[in-house]
Design a protein around this motif. Sequence first.
Motif, short mmCIF file in Angstrom:
data_model
loop_
_atom_site.label_atom_id
_atom_site.label_comp_id
_atom_site.label_asym_id
_atom_site.label_seq_id
_atom_site.Cartn_x
_atom_site.Cartn_y
_atom_site.Cartn_z
N PHE A 58 0.82 -1.20 0.00
CA PHE A 58 0.00 0.00 0.00
C PHE A 58 0.86 1.26 0.00
N ILE A 59 0.62 2.12 -0.99
CA ILE A 59 1.34 3.38 -1.14
C ILE A 59 0.35 4.52 -0.95
N ALA A 60 0.65 5.45 -0.05
CA ALA A 60 -0.26 6.57 0.22
C ALA A 60 -0.39 7.46 -1.01
N LYS A 61 -1.62 7.81 -1.37
CA LYS A 61 -1.85 8.66 -2.54
C LYS A 61 -1.33 10.08 -2.30
N LYS A 62 -1.45 10.55 -1.09
CA LYS A 62 -1.09 11.94 -0.81
C LYS A 62 0.41 12.14 -0.69
N SER A 63 1.10 11.24 0.01
CA SER A 63 2.53 11.43 0.29
C SER A 63 3.45 10.58 -0.57
N ASP A 64 2.91 9.57 -1.25
CA ASP A 64 3.69 8.60 -2.03
C ASP A 64 4.56 7.69 -1.17
N LYS A 65 4.35 7.70 0.15
CA LYS A 65 5.14 6.85 1.04
C LYS A 65 4.49 5.48 1.16
N ILE A 66 5.31 4.46 1.42
CA ILE A 66 4.76 3.14 1.69
C ILE A 66 4.18 3.15 3.11
N ILE A 67 2.96 2.65 3.26
CA ILE A 67 2.29 2.75 4.57
C ILE A 67 1.90 1.38 5.12
N GLY A 68 2.16 0.33 4.37
CA GLY A 68 1.85 -0.99 4.91
C GLY A 68 1.81 -2.06 3.84
N LEU A 69 1.55 -3.28 4.28
CA LEU A 69 1.45 -4.39 3.35
C LEU A 69 0.65 -5.52 3.98
N GLU A 70 0.21 -6.41 3.13
CA GLU A 70 -0.45 -7.64 3.57
C GLU A 70 0.25 -8.82 2.92
N MET A 71 0.56 -9.83 3.72
CA MET A 71 1.06 -11.09 3.21
C MET A 71 -0.13 -12.04 3.16
N VAL A 72 -0.53 -12.42 1.95
CA VAL A 72 -1.79 -13.14 1.80
C VAL A 72 -1.58 -14.49 1.12
N PHE A 73 -2.59 -15.33 1.26
CA PHE A 73 -2.59 -16.67 0.66
C PHE A 73 -3.90 -16.81 -0.11
N PRO A 74 -3.86 -16.64 -1.44
CA PRO A 74 -5.10 -16.66 -2.23
C PRO A 74 -5.95 -17.90 -2.02
N ASP A 75 -5.32 -19.03 -1.72
CA ASP A 75 -6.09 -20.26 -1.52
C ASP A 75 -6.74 -20.35 -0.15
#
Length: 238
Positions: free
Chosen positions: A176-193
């Motif tokens: 996730f990249i903030a639209k306003k600041s262009d900074k990275i603000i987080g992430l999710e490690m996911v398992f589609p299955d």
Amino acid sequence: MRYFFFLLTIVFLGCQAKEQLPTSSEILAKSIGIHDPNGNWEKASFSIYIQEPRVGNAKRFSEVKMNNRENSFELKRNRDEHISTHIVQKDGRLLTYLNDQVETDSLLVKKYRLQPERNTGYQRFYNVLLGLPMSLQSDGVIVSKDVVETTFNKEESYKLNVIFNKPLFSKHWNVFIAKKSDKIIGLEMVFPDDPTKGERLVFEGEFQISDDIKIPRIRHWRELDDTYAGSDIILKSL
């Protein structure tokens, strides 16, 4: 007829707005320009002290030394009353110590994860997570062209889909990249299955590891149901 042209206008404007959405490459490039404007991450050398409380282990601390130019790495971490040291030398040699000595007790080796072959995993973990978003440009990391506008931690953001050839927890990440600041603000490690499985990291603050490289100071680890699991808090440079 007027109604027909009105519908055409709405469709046209909708398509135009969609076309104006930046590409994942553009979003990532702008974010890297904020965090590492001079492109120095690949040759960065630094030492930091990190508080890493976890549920069940509130007093975990780590010292991390990284030299990306040499590809060397050292991690020191408190293990109960002991200190473990995990080293990747620039020639690729792997060394592990407990209280500055080679530990031969197999029970302690297993308990404190002193197997030298683990060291490259530690190195990759810190290199990727501390180096975000720059580390997403590495070989073996694919950033999908798909971009989704969303809200992450109450902040308007772009969601980028990332695939690791070699999994880091998971092969599939949402970044996730903030639209306003262009900074990275987080992430999710996911398992589609398995949509119930995974972890969410929320970034806060800013820490300057060199004159021009700025990375998130805090990472809060949460389960996807928002249950708190721990934090990584950069306290200071060493």
